[in-house]
Design a protein around this motif. Structure first.
Motif, PDB file in Angstrom:
ATOM      1  N   PRO A   1     -23.274  26.699 -31.606  1.00 10.88           N
ATOM      2  CA  PRO A   1     -22.394  27.882 -31.600  1.00 10.88           C
ATOM      3  C   PRO A   1     -21.274  27.758 -32.627  1.00 10.88           C
ATOM      4  O   PRO A   1     -20.811  26.662 -32.956  1.00 10.88           O
ATOM      5  N   LEU A   2     -20.844  28.876 -33.134  1.00 16.90           N
ATOM      6  CA  LEU A   2     -19.778  28.871 -34.139  1.00 16.90           C
ATOM      7  C   LEU A   2     -18.447  28.500 -33.489  1.00 16.90           C
ATOM      8  O   LEU A   2     -18.191  28.861 -32.324  1.00 16.90           O
ATOM      9  N   PRO A   3     -17.589  27.799 -34.203  1.00 15.23           N
ATOM     10  CA  PRO A   3     -16.242  27.531 -33.671  1.00 15.23           C
ATOM     11  C   PRO A   3     -15.443  28.820 -33.553  1.00 15.23           C
ATOM     12  O   PRO A   3     -15.748  29.830 -34.222  1.00 15.23           O
ATOM     13  N   PRO A   4     -14.405  28.860 -32.720  1.00 16.99           N
ATOM     14  CA  PRO A   4     -13.642  30.108 -32.518  1.00 16.99           C
ATOM     15  C   PRO A   4     -13.004  30.653 -33.785  1.00 16.99           C
ATOM     16  O   PRO A   4     -12.882  31.869 -33.948  1.00 16.99           O
ATOM     17  N   GLU A   5     -12.592  29.779 -34.698  1.00 15.55           N
ATOM     18  CA  GLU A   5     -11.928  30.278 -35.898  1.00 15.55           C
ATOM     19  C   GLU A   5     -12.887  30.947 -36.861  1.00 15.55           C
ATOM     20  O   GLU A   5     -12.471  31.731 -37.727  1.00 15.55           O
ATOM     21  N   GLU A   6     -14.176  30.671 -36.776  1.00 13.14           N
ATOM     22  CA  GLU A   6     -15.141  31.280 -37.678  1.00 13.14           C
ATOM     23  C   GLU A   6     -15.799  32.528 -37.087  1.00 13.14           C
ATOM     24  O   GLU A   6     -16.574  33.181 -37.778  1.00 13.14           O
ATOM     25  N   LYS A   7     -15.532  32.844 -35.839  1.00 15.37           N
ATOM     26  CA  LYS A   7     -16.143  34.019 -35.230  1.00 15.37           C
ATOM     27  C   LYS A   7     -15.498  35.281 -35.758  1.00 15.37           C
ATOM     28  O   LYS A   7     -14.268  35.384 -35.837  1.00 15.37           O
ATOM     29  N   VAL A   8     -16.296  36.256 -36.100  1.00 14.57           N
ATOM     30  CA  VAL A   8     -15.829  37.543 -36.597  1.00 14.57           C
ATOM     31  C   VAL A   8     -16.461  38.622 -35.722  1.00 14.57           C
ATOM     32  O   VAL A   8     -17.692  38.722 -35.629  1.00 14.57           O
ATOM     33  N   GLU A   9     -15.634  39.413 -35.065  1.00 14.86           N
ATOM     34  CA  GLU A   9     -16.121  40.482 -34.222  1.00 14.86           C
ATOM     35  C   GLU A   9     -16.385  41.728 -35.064  1.00 14.86           C
ATOM     36  O   GLU A   9     -15.466  42.275 -35.676  1.00 14.86           O
ATOM     37  N   GLU A  10     -17.609  42.153 -35.102  1.00 11.38           N
ATOM     38  CA  GLU A  10     -17.977  43.332 -35.870  1.00 11.38           C
ATOM     39  C   GLU A  10     -17.745  44.579 -35.028  1.00 11.38           C
ATOM     40  O   GLU A  10     -18.112  44.608 -33.849  1.00 11.38           O
ATOM     41  N   PRO A  11     -17.145  45.611 -35.607  1.00 14.27           N
ATOM     42  CA  PRO A  11     -16.924  46.849 -34.826  1.00 14.27           C
ATOM     43  C   PRO A  11     -18.251  47.537 -34.529  1.00 14.27           C
ATOM     44  O   PRO A  11     -19.185  47.543 -35.345  1.00 14.27           O
TER      45      PRO A  11
END
Length: 438
Positions: free
Chosen positions: A321-331
């Motif tokens: 899983p990606l770390p929290p800082e690299e997560k990008v929430e797409e609209p």
């Protein structure tokens, strides 16, 4: 006067019997019929009953006869159970087929008109049905119900019906219907006719039959992912069916990367190559295209999957899983689905008693990019699967692939063997031996 003389003679016989004990008893037994005949032929106003001779005869009978007869009956019952099992075992020596099973039923029906021991025979037949492969045959169940005698266990009045007339036979009939229910066999009209002839219209087996007819059509198509009773025998077809069931995506595509075949080397040695079947959906391909090549992907398995009584194993291609800082929430695009919006922002009024502070353990697992099934679970076979995925996923050529393979089904490890201690540089050598593909 003659009646009085007869009474005096009977009293004298009783006195002689009491005084002489066992020696005079045979004489008393011989004279008793004579005395009884005198009393019967004498004309008198009141009939006399001589019960003394009957008492003497009961005293002469040995007491242990009842227990001996009971033990003999129990022994015969035990022998009958063994005999019924022997009937099926003898038939199994020839072949375990439907014809041999029906032949055993015909032998029992023709052996005795009264069908003695039919309950024990039916229980033995129910146990032997899976061995002969007739546990899903409705015709065999109807023939098994035909073993019961007809019109004997039918209650004649409401009292017999109220007190469960012939409970042992009714319980046996219910057991036959329960085994049909366990295997998903729908009874037909012939089953009802047999049950009515055997037990009557208001019996427990008939009520069980009515419940089956009521619930079976309602639950017949309740499972959205049904599994057929007869699974494919070809391992490639079985892998196709299994992967399609795991994916649960209509757009997923099943690809056969290698069929099983046998190759002959230059030395004359035969080498058997296993099959490799994989599946990947367009969404998984899209996730793999956005994966960062600097982060490795992992091949893990085998994981078991049970299809009725068959167990198959599959492997997955996944990433951490990606770390929290690299997560990008797409609209979410609101016009993506007009009838079923994927995102709702509603300000709902909550009551004071509403408590939304419950805890939910959210486990963030890495994405799964593809799945496969192979005839062998070694690294060389699964490497062919990764090579075939590179044709539709070019990013795998620039991404490191790590194989995390556990011991397979045939490679069992003993728990009694001590594990060797790990040395400082052994971990890096183990990663290199597992084959990091650049």
């Amino acid at each position: 006067m003659r009646c009085a003389r007869s009474l005096v003679r009977i009293q004298s016989l009783r006195a002689l019997t009491a005084a002489a004990g066992g020696t005079v008893q045979p004489a008393a037994t011989r004279k008793a019929p004579h005395a009884r005949s005198l009393i019967a032929h004498e004309p008198c106003g009141q009939a006399l009953r001589s019960l003394h001779t009957a008492c003497v005869l009961l005293k002469n009978r040995p007491v242990a006869t009842d227990y001996q007869e009971k033990s003999e009956r129990e022994g015969e019952a035990a022998k009958s159970l063994v005999t019924y099992d022997d009937l099926f075992e003898r038939a199994a020596l020839e072949a375990k087929t439907k014809a041999t099973f029906n032949q055993v039923l015909d032998v029992f029906i023709k052996r005795d008109i009264r069908r003695r021991g039919h309950v024990e025979f039916i229980y033995a037949a129910l146990r032997k049905m899976p061995e002969f492969g007739v546990e899903r045959d409705l015709e065999v169940y109807n023939k098994l119900l035909d073993v019961f005698p007809k019109e004997i266990f039918v209650p004649r009045n409401y009292i017999q019906r109220m007190f469960n007339h012939y409970p042992r036979q009714q319980e046996c009939g219910v057991q036959v219907l329960e085994q049909m229910e366990n295997y998903g066999i729908m009874p037909n009209v012939q089953t009802k006719v047999l049950l009515v002839q055997i037990f009557g219209e208001k019996s427990h087996p008939v009520r069980k039959y009515q419940r089956l007819l009521y619930w079976f059509p309602r639950f017949k198509h309740a499972n959205p992912f049904p599994v057929p009773h007869q699974l494919p025998q070809d391992p490639v077809d079985l892998a196709r069916f299994s992967l399609s069931r795991i994916a649960n995506d209509l757009d997923a595509r099943v690809t056969v990367y290698q069929l099983p075949y046998t190759d002959v080397c230059e030395t004359g040695e035969e080498v058997t190559q296993p099959y490799v079947v994989g599946i990947q959906s367009p969404d998984q391909r899209h996730l793999l295209a956005k994966h960062n090549p600097s982060r490795p992907v992992f091949v893990e398995g085998p994981f078991p999957l049970w299809l009725r009584k068959t167990c198959v194993y599959y492997y997955v291609l996944r990433a951490d899983p990606l770390p929290p800082e690299e997560k990008v929430e797409e609209p979410v695009d609101p016009e993506r689905c007009f009838y079923y919006p994927l995102q709702l922002e509603l300000d709902l009024e909550r009551d004071l008693g509403d408590d939304d502070s419950f805890d939910v353990d959210e486990v963030d697992e890495g994405p799964v990019f593809a799945m496969c099934m192979a005839g062998r679970g070694d690294q060389a076979t699964l490497a062919k699967w990764i090579s075939g995925l590179q044709e539709t996923n070019p990013i795998l050529g620039r991404t490191a692939t790590v194989f995390r393979l556990e011991s397979g089904v045939r490679e069992l490890q003993s728990a009694a063997e001590p594990e060797p201690e790990a040395r400082p540089g052994e971990e890096e050598e183990e990663l290199q031996s597992r084959g990091v593909k650049q």
